[in-house]
Design a protein around this motif. Structure first.
Motif, short mmCIF file in Angstrom:
data_model
loop_
_atom_site.label_atom_id
_atom_site.label_comp_id
_atom_site.label_asym_id
_atom_site.label_seq_id
_atom_site.Cartn_x
_atom_site.Cartn_y
_atom_site.Cartn_z
N SER A 52 48.19 -15.99 -9.09
CA SER A 52 46.81 -16.73 -8.96
C SER A 52 45.93 -15.82 -8.13
O SER A 52 44.79 -16.17 -8.31
N THR A 53 46.52 -15.51 -6.97
CA THR A 53 45.58 -14.75 -6.11
C THR A 53 45.06 -13.56 -6.68
O THR A 53 43.81 -13.14 -6.61
N ALA A 54 46.01 -12.56 -7.47
CA ALA A 54 45.51 -11.58 -8.17
C ALA A 54 44.29 -11.62 -9.06
O ALA A 54 43.50 -11.23 -9.50
N PHE A 55 44.46 -13.08 -9.80
CA PHE A 55 43.68 -13.35 -10.94
C PHE A 55 42.43 -14.02 -9.91
O PHE A 55 41.22 -13.47 -10.69
N LYS A 56 42.15 -14.31 -9.23
CA LYS A 56 41.13 -14.80 -8.55
C LYS A 56 40.50 -13.55 -8.03
O LYS A 56 39.14 -13.69 -7.89
N GLU A 57 41.22 -12.70 -7.45
CA GLU A 57 40.42 -11.44 -6.92
C GLU A 57 39.97 -10.67 -8.08
O GLU A 57 38.82 -10.36 -7.85
N TYR A 64 41.94 -8.23 -17.97
CA TYR A 64 42.90 -8.46 -16.92
C TYR A 64 44.36 -7.82 -17.06
O TYR A 64 44.79 -7.42 -16.09
N ARG A 65 44.61 -8.03 -18.09
CA ARG A 65 46.12 -7.36 -18.59
C ARG A 65 46.04 -5.74 -18.25
O ARG A 65 46.85 -5.21 -17.84
N VAL A 66 45.05 -5.19 -18.73
CA VAL A 66 44.71 -3.65 -18.29
C VAL A 66 44.60 -3.50 -16.66
O VAL A 66 45.31 -2.64 -16.34
N HIS A 67 43.76 -4.35 -16.09
CA HIS A 67 43.82 -4.35 -14.67
C HIS A 67 45.14 -4.25 -14.12
O HIS A 67 45.53 -3.62 -13.21
N LEU A 68 45.96 -5.24 -14.41
CA LEU A 68 47.47 -5.38 -13.88
C LEU A 68 48.40 -4.29 -14.01
O LEU A 68 48.73 -3.79 -13.44
N ILE A 69 48.20 -3.45 -15.21
CA ILE A 69 48.79 -2.31 -15.59
C ILE A 69 48.52 -1.21 -14.76
O ILE A 69 48.94 -0.38 -14.24
N VAL A 70 47.10 -0.92 -14.78
CA VAL A 70 46.54 0.24 -14.09
C VAL A 70 46.65 0.02 -12.62
O VAL A 70 46.92 1.12 -11.91
#
Length: 125
Positions: free
Chosen positions: A74-79, A61-67
């Motif tokens: 909370s919406t980004a995590f649910k997606e 998830y942290r890599v996903h946020l950076i990329v």
């Protein structure tokens, strides 16, 4: 010679009821010990699998946020979870992301109420 014959027929009759009950009780005790130890191993394994999955999910998830150049919401995590899958916790705990950590409603420290300062004793007043 008759005494020898009586001795042989007496001991060839088989097991007595007391001997059979003793064996059954001993086997029951051994089986209960085995079942309890297997249940403990299963519970620890589920906890360890959930923890490993949460650590891996947190890294992804942290890599996903950076990329994706996103900020955590909370919406980004649910997606992200929709694409990752639901099988994080083996017992079906609810997964959330709080304070840069992936938490499980069943296996997380906060969910179990285990504070690091709590040693399980009754507080002295």
């Amino acid at each position: 010679m008759d005494n020898g014959g009586d001795y042989q027929t007496y001991y060839n009759q088989g097991f007595t009821l007391i001997e059979l009950l003793t064996v059954i009780v001993i086997l029951g005790i051994l089986m209960s010990i085995a079942v309890l130890s297997v249940l403990g191993v299963t519970e620890r394994t589920e906890t360890e699998v959930c923890e490993a999955n949460r650590l891996e999910l947190g890294r992804y998830y942290r890599v996903h946020l950076i990329v994706e150049s996103k900020v955590h919401t909370s919406t980004a995590f649910k997606e992200f979870m929709l694409g990752y899958g639901d099988e994080i916790c083996p017992v079906g705990g609810e997964i959330s992301y709080d304070d840069r950590k992936v938490e499980c409603s069943v296996h997380s420290v906060a969910a179990n109420g285990n504070d690091e300062g709590d040693d399980g004793e009754v507080p002295y007043l």
